[in-house]
Scaffold this motif. Structure first.
Motif, PDB file in Angstrom:
ATOM      1  N   ARG A 129       0.790  -1.204   0.000  1.00 40.18           N
ATOM      2  CA  ARG A 129       0.000   0.000   0.000  1.00 40.18           C
ATOM      3  C   ARG A 129       0.837   1.277   0.000  1.00 40.18           C
ATOM      4  N   ALA A 130       1.931   1.280   0.770  1.00 41.46           N
ATOM      5  CA  ALA A 130       2.615   2.540   1.079  1.00 41.46           C
ATOM      6  C   ALA A 130       3.225   3.202  -0.160  1.00 41.46           C
ATOM      7  N   ARG A 188       3.824  -8.400   4.328  1.00 41.68           N
ATOM      8  CA  ARG A 188       4.500  -9.314   5.240  1.00 41.68           C
ATOM      9  C   ARG A 188       3.468 -10.264   5.829  1.00 41.68           C
ATOM     10  N   ASP A 216       8.674   2.356  -3.558  1.00 42.80           N
ATOM     11  CA  ASP A 216       8.213   1.901  -2.237  1.00 42.80           C
ATOM     12  C   ASP A 216       8.945   2.749  -1.195  1.00 42.80           C
ATOM     13  N   MET A 230       9.639   2.386   1.914  1.00 36.94           N
ATOM     14  CA  MET A 230      10.482   1.741   2.920  1.00 36.94           C
ATOM     15  C   MET A 230      11.286   0.599   2.311  1.00 36.94           C
ATOM     16  N   ALA A 286      13.481  -2.071   3.967  1.00 35.73           N
ATOM     17  CA  ALA A 286      13.953  -2.600   5.264  1.00 35.73           C
ATOM     18  C   ALA A 286      14.892  -3.788   5.016  1.00 35.73           C
ATOM     19  N   THR A 287      14.329  -5.006   4.879  1.00 29.50           N
ATOM     20  CA  THR A 287      15.193  -6.154   4.532  1.00 29.50           C
ATOM     21  C   THR A 287      15.537  -6.142   3.047  1.00 29.50           C
ATOM     22  N   GLY A 288      14.737  -5.429   2.254  1.00 30.60           N
ATOM     23  CA  GLY A 288      14.932  -5.416   0.794  1.00 30.60           C
ATOM     24  C   GLY A 288      14.164  -6.522   0.093  1.00 30.60           C
ATOM     25  N   SER A 318      10.908  -7.092  -0.196  1.00 33.29           N
ATOM     26  CA  SER A 318       9.754  -6.664  -1.011  1.00 33.29           C
ATOM     27  C   SER A 318      10.236  -6.218  -2.391  1.00 33.29           C
ATOM     28  N   GLY A 350       2.797   2.075   5.817  1.00 29.03           N
ATOM     29  CA  GLY A 350       1.461   1.768   5.296  1.00 29.03           C
ATOM     30  C   GLY A 350       0.381   2.194   6.282  1.00 29.03           C
ATOM     31  N   LYS A 374      -3.858  -2.253   9.857  1.00 26.53           N
ATOM     32  CA  LYS A 374      -4.475  -3.423   9.192  1.00 26.53           C
ATOM     33  C   LYS A 374      -4.309  -4.610  10.117  1.00 26.53           C
TER      34      LYS A 374
HETATM   35  O1  PRP Z   1      12.215  -4.273   2.747  1.00 26.31           O
HETATM   36  P1  PRP Z   1      11.145  -5.095   3.389  1.00 26.31           P
HETATM   37  O2  PRP Z   1      11.644  -5.829   4.599  1.00 26.31           O
HETATM   38  O3  PRP Z   1      10.452  -5.996   2.430  1.00 26.31           O
HETATM   39  O4  PRP Z   1      10.084  -4.087   4.027  1.00 26.31           O
HETATM   40  C1  PRP Z   1       9.578  -3.013   3.351  1.00 26.31           C
HETATM   41  C2  PRP Z   1       8.137  -3.237   3.008  1.00 26.31           C
HETATM   42  O5  PRP Z   1       7.348  -3.175   4.197  1.00 26.31           O
HETATM   43  C3  PRP Z   1       6.297  -2.247   4.003  1.00 26.31           C
HETATM   44  O6  PRP Z   1       5.169  -2.843   3.486  1.00 26.31           O
HETATM   45  P2  PRP Z   1       4.132  -3.662   4.391  1.00 26.31           P
HETATM   46  O7  PRP Z   1       4.395  -5.134   4.263  1.00 26.31           O
HETATM   47  O8  PRP Z   1       4.106  -3.082   5.752  1.00 26.31           O
HETATM   48  O9  PRP Z   1       2.772  -3.388   3.613  1.00 26.31           O
HETATM   49  P3  PRP Z   1       1.843  -2.078   3.630  1.00 26.31           P
HETATM   50  O10 PRP Z   1       2.487  -1.075   2.709  1.00 26.31           O
HETATM   51  O11 PRP Z   1       0.562  -2.591   3.095  1.00 26.31           O
HETATM   52  O12 PRP Z   1       1.727  -1.594   5.050  1.00 26.31           O
HETATM   53  C4  PRP Z   1       6.906  -1.256   3.039  1.00 26.31           C
HETATM   54  O13 PRP Z   1       5.949  -0.457   2.387  1.00 26.31           O
HETATM   55  C5  PRP Z   1       7.661  -2.151   2.108  1.00 26.31           C
HETATM   56  O14 PRP Z   1       6.838  -2.667   1.073  1.00 26.31           O
END
Ligand code: PRP
Ligand code: URA
Ligand code: MG
Length: 219
Positions: free
Chosen positions: A81-82, A106, A136, A138, A140-142, A144, A209, A216
């Motif tokens: 979503r974000a 996640r 995207d 964020m 974080a771990t990369g 996504s 998000g 959520k």
């Molecule tokens: O680098 P990563 O470890 O993969 O994390 C980053 C992901 O986490 C968040 O999504 P989230 O799963 O929270 O979904 P959302 O946008 O629907 O809240 C963010 O928007 C990225 O997609």
């Protein structure tokens, strides 16, 4: 991978990142989304300097003007979503781009800290030979970005890949460097040092998000 780290040099972008992080400001959802959008505009402007330009003659009411205009066929793809407000910021400048949407979330199968990234929804035009901008906020771990990139491969091979993000972790950037094509360029506003045990960026900003759209349920 080439990393373009925006807040390494001081600019107004730093103020927008600060407002996203600040717990006394970030719960204003309208401002939170708009700050992501503003950073999408700034990051999009910066990456526009690397596009291919050619000379075009423009007829004004008083004469002819030579302008250099971008030739790239751009597809903006955002990760739900974000990614939505970041997508809007990019689209404000690349207004004739094509658009893709893909979901990644996640999934916590055991209701603990372990999670996998599920990619389900995808709507995309062909990416063959095009300039892909994957957005995207964020990183974080990369995982996504990487899982989404793999899911997009069936849509064709882009000529150029730009990742646009707002806050990343050093670990996530290293993972992208291993998993994505070398020609990938990352445009990012800020880079933080750590991830916590839940895979959240520290200090980061929290859950992007949820701050954009509300909580959520975990599933
Ligand atoms: O680098 P990563 O470890 O993969 O994390 C980053 C992901 O986490 C968040 O999504 P989230 O799963 O929270 O979904 P959302 O946008 O629907 O809240 C963010 O928007 C990225 O997609
Ligand atoms: O720090 C993080 C990590 C993943 N998703 C977020 O929204 N924030
Ligand atoms: Mg989230």
């Amino acid at each position: 991978m080439q990393v373009h780290h925006l807040t390494k040099t001081d600019s107004i972008a730093g103020k927008f990142v600060a407002q996203l992080r600040d717990i006394s400001i970030q719960n204003d959802r309208l401002r939170f989304r708009r700050n992501i959008e503003r950073l999408g505009e700034i990051l999009g402007y910066e990456l526009s300097k690397t596009l291919s330009f050619s000379e075009k003659q423009i007829q004004t009411p008083l004469g002819k003007s030579i302008q250099f205009l971008p030739d790239d066929e751009i597809v903006i793809c955002s990760i739900l979503r974000a990614g939505l407000p970041l997508h809007q910021g990019l689209l404000n400048y690349f207004d004739d781009a094509e658009n893709s949407f893909i979901s990644a979330y996640r999934h916590h199968p055991n209701n603990d800290e372990q999670f996998e990234i599920l990619v389900e929804y995808l709507a995309s035009p062909s990416l063959e030979g095009k300039t892909l901008i994957l957005a995207d906020p964020m990183l974080a771990t990369g995982r996504s970005f990487v899982n989404v990139y793999k899911a997009l491969q069936k849509m064709g091979t882009p000529e150029t890949i730009h990742l646009v993000s707002i806050i990343g972790s050093e670990e996530g950037i290293e993972y992208l460097e291993k998993e994505l094509p070398e020609k990938t360029q990352l445009w990012i506003a800020a880079v933080d040092g750590k991830l916590d045990k839940n895979g959240y960026i520290v200090p980061g900003l929290g859950d992007a998000g949820d701050l954009c759209f509300g909580n959520k349920l975990q599933h």
